[in-house]
Design an enzyme around this catalytic site. Sequence first.
Site, PDB file in Angstrom:
ATOM      1  N   GLY A 153     -32.245 -13.541   6.924  1.00  0.00           N
ATOM      2  CA  GLY A 153     -33.100 -14.593   6.761  1.00  0.00           C
ATOM      3  C   GLY A 153     -34.267 -13.943   7.075  1.00  0.00           C
ATOM      4  O   GLY A 153     -35.595 -14.936   7.098  1.00  0.00           O
ATOM      5  N   ALA A 154     -34.661 -13.049   7.485  1.00  0.00           N
ATOM      6  CA  ALA A 154     -35.942 -12.416   7.997  1.00  0.00           C
ATOM      7  C   ALA A 154     -36.994 -12.352   6.740  1.00  0.00           C
ATOM      8  O   ALA A 154     -38.382 -12.470   6.816  1.00  0.00           O
ATOM      9  CB  ALA A 154     -35.831 -11.081   8.493  1.00  0.00           C
ATOM     10  N   GLY A 155     -36.356 -12.411   5.396  1.00  0.00           N
ATOM     11  CA  GLY A 155     -37.302 -12.069   4.515  1.00  0.00           C
ATOM     12  C   GLY A 155     -37.087 -10.654   3.669  1.00  0.00           C
ATOM     13  O   GLY A 155     -38.042 -10.308   2.588  1.00  0.00           O
ATOM     14  N   SER A 163     -35.213  -9.593   1.058  1.00  0.00           N
ATOM     15  CA  SER A 163     -34.947  -9.570  -0.397  1.00  0.00           C
ATOM     16  C   SER A 163     -36.069 -10.419  -0.615  1.00  0.00           C
ATOM     17  O   SER A 163     -36.657  -9.579  -1.921  1.00  0.00           O
ATOM     18  CB  SER A 163     -33.732 -10.474  -0.532  1.00  0.00           C
ATOM     19  OG  SER A 163     -32.803 -10.416   0.073  1.00  0.00           O
ATOM     20  N   ARG A 194     -23.996 -15.137  -4.755  1.00  0.00           N
ATOM     21  CA  ARG A 194     -24.779 -16.595  -4.646  1.00  0.00           C
ATOM     22  C   ARG A 194     -25.235 -17.034  -5.820  1.00  0.00           C
ATOM     23  O   ARG A 194     -25.468 -16.144  -6.898  1.00  0.00           O
ATOM     24  CB  ARG A 194     -25.760 -16.356  -3.860  1.00  0.00           C
ATOM     25  CG  ARG A 194     -25.580 -16.152  -2.306  1.00  0.00           C
ATOM     26  CD  ARG A 194     -26.789 -15.801  -1.516  1.00  0.00           C
ATOM     27  NE  ARG A 194     -26.371 -15.410  -0.099  1.00  0.00           N
ATOM     28  CZ  ARG A 194     -27.132 -14.467   0.600  1.00  0.00           C
ATOM     29  NH1 ARG A 194     -28.129 -14.276   0.252  1.00  0.00           N
ATOM     30  NH2 ARG A 194     -26.691 -14.105   1.733  1.00  0.00           N
ATOM     31  N   ARG A 242     -32.571 -22.187   2.810  1.00  0.00           N
ATOM     32  CA  ARG A 242     -32.281 -21.212   1.755  1.00  0.00           C
ATOM     33  C   ARG A 242     -30.812 -21.769   1.265  1.00  0.00           C
ATOM     34  O   ARG A 242     -30.627 -21.583  -0.144  1.00  0.00           O
ATOM     35  CB  ARG A 242     -31.917 -19.773   2.205  1.00  0.00           C
ATOM     36  CG  ARG A 242     -31.860 -18.957   1.113  1.00  0.00           C
ATOM     37  CD  ARG A 242     -31.854 -17.215   1.677  1.00  0.00           C
ATOM     38  NE  ARG A 242     -30.403 -17.077   2.457  1.00  0.00           N
ATOM     39  CZ  ARG A 242     -30.264 -15.996   2.900  1.00  0.00           C
ATOM     40  NH1 ARG A 242     -31.161 -14.878   2.850  1.00  0.00           N
ATOM     41  NH2 ARG A 242     -28.956 -15.748   3.423  1.00  0.00           N
ATOM     42  N   ARG A 294     -24.603 -15.358  11.162  1.00  0.00           N
ATOM     43  CA  ARG A 294     -25.745 -14.575  11.055  1.00  0.00           C
ATOM     44  C   ARG A 294     -26.968 -14.787  12.153  1.00  0.00           C
ATOM     45  O   ARG A 294     -27.484 -13.832  12.722  1.00  0.00           O
ATOM     46  CB  ARG A 294     -26.352 -15.167   9.737  1.00  0.00           C
ATOM     47  CG  ARG A 294     -25.737 -14.475   8.758  1.00  0.00           C
ATOM     48  CD  ARG A 294     -25.837 -15.277   7.250  1.00  0.00           C
ATOM     49  NE  ARG A 294     -24.666 -14.910   6.427  1.00  0.00           N
ATOM     50  CZ  ARG A 294     -24.862 -13.896   5.452  1.00  0.00           C
ATOM     51  NH1 ARG A 294     -26.194 -13.388   5.287  1.00  0.00           N
ATOM     52  NH2 ARG A 294     -23.743 -13.328   4.656  1.00  0.00           N
ATOM     53  N   ASN A 316     -42.643 -11.069   9.602  1.00  0.00           N
ATOM     54  CA  ASN A 316     -42.807 -11.845   8.491  1.00  0.00           C
ATOM     55  C   ASN A 316     -43.065 -13.285   8.710  1.00  0.00           C
ATOM     56  O   ASN A 316     -42.164 -14.059   8.770  1.00  0.00           O
ATOM     57  CB  ASN A 316     -41.665 -11.523   7.501  1.00  0.00           C
ATOM     58  CG  ASN A 316     -41.718 -12.503   6.309  1.00  0.00           C
ATOM     59  OD1 ASN A 316     -42.922 -12.849   5.942  1.00  0.00           O
ATOM     60  ND2 ASN A 316     -40.519 -12.839   5.609  1.00  0.00           N
TER      61      ASN A 316
HETATM   62  N1  LIG Z   1     -24.811  -1.362   6.282  1.00  0.00           N
HETATM   63  C1  LIG Z   1     -24.995  -2.159   5.376  1.00  0.00           C
HETATM   64  N2  LIG Z   1     -25.717  -3.334   5.535  1.00  0.00           N
HETATM   65  C2  LIG Z   1     -25.985  -3.963   4.130  1.00  0.00           C
HETATM   66  C3  LIG Z   1     -25.423  -3.274   3.027  1.00  0.00           C
HETATM   67  N3  LIG Z   1     -26.007  -4.130   1.896  1.00  0.00           N
HETATM   68  C4  LIG Z   1     -26.440  -5.210   2.843  1.00  0.00           C
HETATM   69  N4  LIG Z   1     -26.307  -5.260   3.933  1.00  0.00           N
HETATM   70  C5  LIG Z   1     -26.785  -5.873   5.082  1.00  0.00           C
HETATM   71  O1  LIG Z   1     -26.105  -6.942   5.162  1.00  0.00           O
HETATM   72  C6  LIG Z   1     -26.456  -8.176   5.780  1.00  0.00           C
HETATM   73  C7  LIG Z   1     -25.969  -9.408   4.975  1.00  0.00           C
HETATM   74  O2  LIG Z   1     -26.442  -9.326   3.702  1.00  0.00           O
HETATM   75  P1  LIG Z   1     -26.288 -10.515   2.510  1.00  0.00           P
HETATM   76  O3  LIG Z   1     -24.948 -11.005   2.653  1.00  0.00           O
HETATM   77  O4  LIG Z   1     -27.129 -10.154   1.097  1.00  0.00           O
HETATM   78  O5  LIG Z   1     -27.180 -11.654   3.377  1.00  0.00           O
HETATM   79  P2  LIG Z   1     -28.939 -11.934   3.657  1.00  0.00           P
HETATM   80  O6  LIG Z   1     -29.379 -10.688   4.529  1.00  0.00           O
HETATM   81  O7  LIG Z   1     -28.815 -13.068   4.417  1.00  0.00           O
HETATM   82  O8  LIG Z   1     -29.596 -12.088   2.268  1.00  0.00           O
HETATM   83  C8  LIG Z   1     -28.009  -7.849   5.769  1.00  0.00           C
HETATM   84  O9  LIG Z   1     -28.477  -7.616   7.310  1.00  0.00           O
HETATM   85  C9  LIG Z   1     -28.312  -6.789   4.846  1.00  0.00           C
HETATM   86  O10 LIG Z   1     -29.202  -5.814   5.292  1.00  0.00           O
HETATM   87  C10 LIG Z   1     -25.100  -1.928   3.030  1.00  0.00           C
HETATM   88  O11 LIG Z   1     -24.852  -1.383   1.737  1.00  0.00           O
HETATM   89  N5  LIG Z   1     -24.811  -1.486   4.182  1.00  0.00           N
HETATM   90  N1  LIG Z   2     -43.018 -15.750   5.116  1.00  0.00           N
HETATM   91  C1  LIG Z   2     -42.122 -16.499   4.754  1.00  0.00           C
HETATM   92  N2  LIG Z   2     -42.472 -17.825   5.064  1.00  0.00           N
HETATM   93  C2  LIG Z   2     -41.611 -19.007   4.564  1.00  0.00           C
HETATM   94  N3  LIG Z   2     -40.395 -18.666   4.088  1.00  0.00           N
HETATM   95  C3  LIG Z   2     -39.984 -17.300   3.780  1.00  0.00           C
HETATM   96  C4  LIG Z   2     -40.941 -16.239   4.275  1.00  0.00           C
HETATM   97  N4  LIG Z   2     -40.278 -15.111   3.656  1.00  0.00           N
HETATM   98  C5  LIG Z   2     -38.927 -15.426   3.059  1.00  0.00           C
HETATM   99  N5  LIG Z   2     -38.926 -16.758   3.318  1.00  0.00           N
HETATM  100  C6  LIG Z   2     -37.774 -17.808   2.827  1.00  0.00           C
HETATM  101  O1  LIG Z   2     -36.779 -17.424   3.833  1.00  0.00           O
HETATM  102  C7  LIG Z   2     -35.490 -17.258   3.222  1.00  0.00           C
HETATM  103  C8  LIG Z   2     -35.010 -16.042   3.732  1.00  0.00           C
HETATM  104  O2  LIG Z   2     -35.554 -15.095   2.924  1.00  0.00           O
HETATM  105  P1  LIG Z   2     -34.624 -13.931   2.411  1.00  0.00           P
HETATM  106  O3  LIG Z   2     -35.466 -12.985   1.482  1.00  0.00           O
HETATM  107  O4  LIG Z   2     -33.555 -14.229   1.845  1.00  0.00           O
HETATM  108  O5  LIG Z   2     -34.096 -13.121   3.766  1.00  0.00           O
HETATM  109  P2  LIG Z   2     -33.319 -11.962   3.680  1.00  0.00           P
HETATM  110  O6  LIG Z   2     -33.117 -11.093   2.612  1.00  0.00           O
HETATM  111  O7  LIG Z   2     -33.738 -11.073   5.034  1.00  0.00           O
HETATM  112  O8  LIG Z   2     -31.869 -12.403   4.453  1.00  0.00           O
HETATM  113  C9  LIG Z   2     -35.559 -17.577   1.588  1.00  0.00           C
HETATM  114  O9  LIG Z   2     -35.190 -18.852   1.440  1.00  0.00           O
HETATM  115  C10 LIG Z   2     -37.059 -17.080   1.333  1.00  0.00           C
HETATM  116  O10 LIG Z   2     -37.580 -18.017   0.395  1.00  0.00           O
END
Ligand SMILES: Nc1nc2c(ncn2[C@@H]2O[C@H](COP(=O)(O)OP(=O)(O)O)[C@@H](O)[C@H]2O)c(=O)[nH]1
Ligand SMILES: Nc1ncnc2c1ncn2[C@@H]1O[C@H](COP(=O)(O)OP(=O)(O)O)[C@@H](O)[C@H]1O
Length: 215
Positions: free
Chosen positions: A26-28, A30, A56, A149, A160, A183
Site C-alpha cells: 500500500g506504500a505505492g 506498483s 486482482r 484500493r 498487511r 510517498n
Molecule cells: N520476497 C518477495 N516478495 C515479493 C515478490 N513479489 C512481490 N512481493 C511482495 O509481496 C508483497 C505483497 O504483494 P502484493 O500481493 O502484490 O500486494 P501489494 O503490495 O499490496 O500490491 C509486497 O510487499 C511485494 O513487494 C517476490 O518475488 N519476492
Molecule cells: N502519493 C499517493 N497519494 C495518494 N494515493 C496514492 C499515492 N500513491 C499510491 N496511492 C494509492 O494507494 C494505493 C496503494 O498503492 P499501490 O501502488 O497499490 O501500493 P503497493 O504496490 O506498494 O502495494 C493505490 O490505490 C494507489 O492508487
Amino acid sequence: MFMRFIYKRLSAMAGPRPVVLSGPSGAGKSTLLKKLMKEYNNVFGFSVSHTTRNPRPGEENGKDYHYVTRDVMKAGIDKGEFIENAEFSGNMYGTSKAAVQDVQAKNLICILDIDMQGVKNIKKTDLNPIYISIQPPSMEVLEKRLRDRKTESEESLQKRLNAAKNEIEFSKKPGIFDVVIVNDNLEDAYDQLKNAVLEVWESGRVKVMSSSANR
Ligand SMILES: Nc1nc2c(ncn2[C@@H]2O[C@H](COP(=O)(O)OP(=O)(O)O)[C@@H](O)[C@H]2O)c(=O)[nH]1
Ligand SMILES: Nc1ncnc2c1ncn2[C@@H]1O[C@H](COP(=O)(O)OP(=O)(O)O)[C@@H](O)[C@H]1O
C-alpha cells in the site's frame, strides 16, 4: 570472499545494476513502478514474480505476476529455479532466475518489487542491486490507501498492516537501503524515484562509454 568481490565488480562493470523496490503493502510501489515503466519502457524491465495469491481485477498473468499453485511454486523452488522466495500475508511470492534473466536479455535494467524478506535474501546473492525503500507518510495514510484500493478482505488488510509495521522499522535500519522515499505527494515521490534510478542508468552508460574509449 575475494572471488565474490571480483565477481561483484565484474557484474557491476557489465552494465547498470538492477533496482530493488521494497516497502509496506500500500506504500505505492506498483503505482510508482507503472509510471516509470510507462515513461521509460525502453530502459527498465519488470521482474515478474511468481505468487500463489489470486489475481486482482485488471492484473494479467505473466505481466503483473505468474499466478501459480502452492504445489507448482514449491516444485520450482525445489528445482532451484528461484533466486529468493518468501511467505507474505498467507501467500508465497518469489523471484525466479528466469524473471531476472528475461529482463537482462533485453538489455533492460531489471526492477524487482519485493518484501523485506526478499531484500534480506537478495543481499546474500550476487545480484548487487541498488535498494530503494518506498514508505507511506504514516500508518493512518497507509491504512486509508489500502482500504480505498478495495483489493483486500478485512483479514488480508490487517495482515498487511501488521507486516507494514515491520517493513517501516526495517527501512530505518542503517545500511540496508540506498534511498528511502516517502510517498506523500505522488509527483514528488516519482521525481525522487526517477532521479535515483536514472542515476543508475547514467552510471551504466558512462561505464560503457569509458570502457570503449580505453580500448
Ligand atoms: N520476497 C518477495 N516478495 C515479493 C515478490 N513479489 C512481490 N512481493 C511482495 O509481496 C508483497 C505483497 O504483494 P502484493 O500481493 O502484490 O500486494 P501489494 O503490495 O499490496 O500490491 C509486497 O510487499 C511485494 O513487494 C517476490 O518475488 N519476492
Ligand atoms: N502519493 C499517493 N497519494 C495518494 N494515493 C496514492 C499515492 N500513491 C499510491 N496511492 C494509492 O494507494 C494505493 C496503494 O498503492 P499501490 O501502488 O497499490 O501500493 P503497493 O504496490 O506498494 O502495494 C493505490 O490505490 C494507489 O492508487
